[in-house]
Every structure is written in structure tokens, then in C-alpha cells.
Design a protein around this motif. Structure first.
Motif, mmCIF file in Angstrom:
data_model
loop_
_atom_site.group_PDB
_atom_site.id
_atom_site.type_symbol
_atom_site.label_atom_id
_atom_site.label_comp_id
_atom_site.label_asym_id
_atom_site.label_seq_id
_atom_site.Cartn_x
_atom_site.Cartn_y
_atom_site.Cartn_z
ATOM 1 N N ASN A 70 9.938 3.986 -0.424
ATOM 2 C CA ASN A 70 9.814 4.050 1.028
ATOM 3 C C ASN A 70 8.373 4.127 1.505
ATOM 4 O OD1 ASN A 70 12.653 4.083 1.454
ATOM 5 N ND2 ASN A 70 12.691 6.271 0.937
ATOM 6 N N ASP A 71 7.394 4.184 0.569
ATOM 7 C CA ASP A 71 6.003 4.272 1.004
ATOM 8 C C ASP A 71 5.322 2.905 0.911
ATOM 9 O OD1 ASP A 71 5.397 3.948 -1.707
ATOM 10 O OD2 ASP A 71 5.336 6.105 -2.060
ATOM 11 N N SER A 72 4.012 2.888 0.956
ATOM 12 C CA SER A 72 3.272 1.621 1.047
ATOM 13 C C SER A 72 2.802 1.091 -0.303
ATOM 14 C CB SER A 72 2.051 1.813 1.957
ATOM 15 O OG SER A 72 1.196 2.827 1.424
ATOM 16 N N THR A 122 0.267 -1.888 -11.767
ATOM 17 C CA THR A 122 -0.842 -1.509 -10.907
ATOM 18 C C THR A 122 -2.127 -1.506 -11.719
ATOM 19 O OG1 THR A 122 -1.777 0.206 -9.476
ATOM 20 C CG2 THR A 122 -0.419 0.956 -11.300
ATOM 21 N N ASP A 123 -3.238 -1.872 -11.087
ATOM 22 C CA ASP A 123 -4.541 -1.870 -11.753
ATOM 23 C C ASP A 123 -5.059 -0.459 -12.006
ATOM 24 O OD1 ASP A 123 -4.775 -4.630 -11.968
ATOM 25 O OD2 ASP A 123 -5.590 -4.814 -9.952
ATOM 26 N N ASN A 124 -4.475 0.528 -11.313
ATOM 27 C CA ASN A 124 -4.833 1.931 -11.538
ATOM 28 C C ASN A 124 -6.313 2.185 -11.285
ATOM 29 O OD1 ASN A 124 -4.383 4.633 -12.251
ATOM 30 N ND2 ASN A 124 -4.698 4.263 -14.435
ATOM 31 N N LYS A 138 -8.945 3.691 -4.848
ATOM 32 C CA LYS A 138 -8.205 2.720 -4.059
ATOM 33 C C LYS A 138 -6.753 3.168 -3.915
ATOM 34 C CE LYS A 138 -10.961 -1.339 -5.289
ATOM 35 N NZ LYS A 138 -10.916 -2.730 -5.846
ATOM 36 N N PRO A 139 -6.080 2.824 -2.804
ATOM 37 C CA PRO A 139 -4.673 3.188 -2.637
ATOM 38 C C PRO A 139 -3.808 2.576 -3.744
ATOM 39 C CG PRO A 139 -5.620 2.440 -0.563
ATOM 40 C CD PRO A 139 -6.624 2.132 -1.624
ATOM 41 N N LEU A 140 -2.834 3.313 -4.190
ATOM 42 C CA LEU A 140 -1.932 2.829 -5.238
ATOM 43 C C LEU A 140 -1.091 1.677 -4.691
ATOM 44 C CD1 LEU A 140 -0.843 3.390 -8.141
ATOM 45 C CD2 LEU A 140 0.956 4.733 -7.046
ATOM 46 N N TYR A 141 -1.086 0.561 -5.442
ATOM 47 C CA TYR A 141 -0.300 -0.596 -5.018
ATOM 48 C C TYR A 141 0.222 -1.310 -6.264
ATOM 49 C CZ TYR A 141 1.175 -4.825 -2.623
ATOM 50 O OH TYR A 141 1.923 -5.866 -2.131
ATOM 51 N N PHE A 142 1.490 -1.715 -6.205
ATOM 52 C CA PHE A 142 2.131 -2.365 -7.339
ATOM 53 C C PHE A 142 2.393 -3.838 -7.071
ATOM 54 C CE2 PHE A 142 3.299 2.076 -8.081
ATOM 55 C CZ PHE A 142 3.045 2.194 -9.434
#
Length: 276
Positions: free
Chosen positions: A35-37, A68-70, A74-78
Motif C-alpha cells: 500500500n506504500d510507494s 531493488t538497488d538498495n 534514496k527512497p526504497l523502490y522495487f
């Protein structure tokens, strides 16, 4: 945590990743959900793995493969892979093979991708399943890659365990199925470990089996006195530094010391009829 923990990972940066069934992902205690970004599309995280480039991979149930690049700061993004069909989105396990190959166990067979590549797309994945004639079944539950023999062991639901070797171009070099007819305790495999003596141990829905890889010989062991203590949990297995093996069961943990195990003679097992 308000959900079962299915996978944990301490990454190369010292961060603790915890995958749950139902409440998503936790990184150093912070929760991330669908449910998050972050672009997560499943709250059921079955396995977490890190490649040599520091990228984190998540095998999810009904959400495909997440990566994810981890990058710190930076904001976590998959980025999401393997979400085109119902069964490929249902994933159980991950393991690394030779030369950066990441193997994925799904309900649509096996997938592999080379993680040495920087920019990965869905076209970079190779699939092995019944539809293309590569495997005898599609439901792959657990994986173990033996780097010494360059052999992939794949546990299935219904067909026992599959032993695979590959050419450099990823075509199958050899394939062998070990099932109940060959002495395996049960055809529903739950987890795979290799002990320090080179034996492959297979936990199943009914008892534990040990395979001698060179000969294919199988021995079965009955661990506990109750029925539940011999029903093993999916991908709940650990080899400790001192050589002990720990398996999760329906009645707690089973600790196996390979030198002290006793062979179970199947012919002498009492049969209990539970339903007619």
C-alpha cells in the motif's frame, strides 16, 4: 511482528531484512507494504536474497519477483519481474548458482536470470517447465545449488526431488527425479540441505530422507514420536557451523546430528489409518 516470518537477510551493509506472510517487509524495523510507494505488489515475502552487486531480490506469493538497488539515501523502490501469469507470480524460493545465476522456484517451474547484468528485463529470464518439456512438474517449492558438483536440487510438490545439471548455455545437461519409488520419504518436498559429509537431506510432508548424490541411494529417518513432528515446514532448514541441521516441523524444531541418525526401515513402520 503480527505475521509469520518466512525469510530473513542481513545484507552487506548491515541492514536486517525480514519477510513475512501477510504484513510485508521490514528493514531494520521499518515496515513496507503493497500500500506504500515502493511498488511492492504483495505482502507475502517468501525469500530474500542479495546478489554480488548489492541488489536485493524478493520472491513473493502472488506478486512475482521484486528487485531493488538498495541505494542508501534514496527512497526504497522495487522493480517487478515475472508477473505475466498467475503461476509464475506464485514463488517459493531463491538460490544462487554459478556465475551470478539466480534461480527462482515458482508454480510455473524454474526460472533463472544472470544477476551480473546491470539492466535486467523480463527477456533475460529463462524458464523450465512442463509446457516446454523441461520438467516433469511445474510446482517447485525449494532449491539448493551444490557449487562443488554444479548441481541444482529442486524440491517439488508431488514429484519428489529433481537433480539437474546444465551446460554453459543453460540447456539441461542431465536430469534425474528421485521420488517415493526410489526410497524418498514422500513426494511432497519441503526443504533441502547438504551436510558436511556431502549428503543431501530432504525434509518432506512425511519424514526426512538422506540422498547419496553419486549413487542416488536414499535412506529415510523418522524424527519424532508424534505425527506433527514428522511433517516438515516449507523452506525451514538451517545448517549450523558445527554441522548440525535444524528443520522446522509442525511441532517445533527438529535438530539432526548426521553422525547420530538411525536408518528407518520402511517395512517395519506401523501404518495408522486416519480416514476412510
Amino acid at each position: 511482528l503480527n505475521a509469520p516470518v518466512f525469510s530473513t537477510l542481513l545484507d552487506s551493509k548491515g541492514k536486517m531484512w525480514i519477510g513475512t506472510r501477510g504484513t510485508g517487509l521490514y528493514i531494520d524495523g521499518k515496515q513496507y507494504t503493497e500500500n506504500d510507494s515502493t511498488s511492492m505488489i504483495s505482502n507475502d515475502i517468501y525469500k530474500i536474497a542479495e546478489d554480488k552487486n548489492g541488489r536485493i531480490w524478493l520472491a513473493t506469493w502472488q506478486g512475482g519477483l521484486h528487485m531493488t538497488d538498495n541505494n542508501d539515501g534514496k527512497p526504497l523502490y522495487f522493480t517487478n519481474f515475472l508477473i505475466n501469469s498467475y503461476n509464475e507470480k506464485r514463488q517459493h524460493d531463491l538460490c544462487f548458482g554459478d556465475d551470478g545465476d539466480l534461480w527462482i522456484a515458482t508454480n510455473n517451474g524454474l526460472y533463472v536470470v544472470n544477476t551480473n547484468k546491470k539492466n535486467i528485463t523480463n527477456k533475460d529470464f529463462t524458464n523450465y517447465n512442463t509446457q516446454n518439456g523441461s520438467l516433469p512438474t511445474n510446482e517447485i517449492v525449494c532449491l539448493y545449488f551444490d557449487h562443488e558438483s554444479h548441481t541444482l536440487w529442486a524440491g517439488t510438490t508431488g514429484c519428489g526431488i529433481i537433480q539437474l545439471q546444465f551446460y554453459n548455455n543453460r540447456k539441461i545437461k542431465s536430469i534425474k527425479t528421485i521420488d517415493r519409488s526410489a526410497g524418498l520419504a514422500n513426494n511432497i518436498v519441503k526443504a533441502i540441505l547438504k551436510d558436511k559429509n556431502g549428503f543431501i537431506w530432504v525434509s518432506t510432508e512425511e519424514d526426512l530422507s538422506r540422498i547419496e548424490p553419486k549413487t542416488g541411494g536414499v535412506r529415510t529417518f523418522h524424527i519424532g514420536k508424534s505425527l506433527q513432528s514428522n511433517i516438515f515446514a516449507e523452506n525451514a532448514a538451517l545448517l549450523t557451523k558445527d554441522g548440525k541441521m535444524i528443520f522446522g516441523t509442525g511441532y517445533g524444531l527438529a535438530i539432526v546430528r548426521p553422525k547420530n541418525t538411525k536408518y528407518l526401515n520402511i517395512k517395519n513402520v506401523n501404518i495408522c489409518i486416519t480416514e476412510l
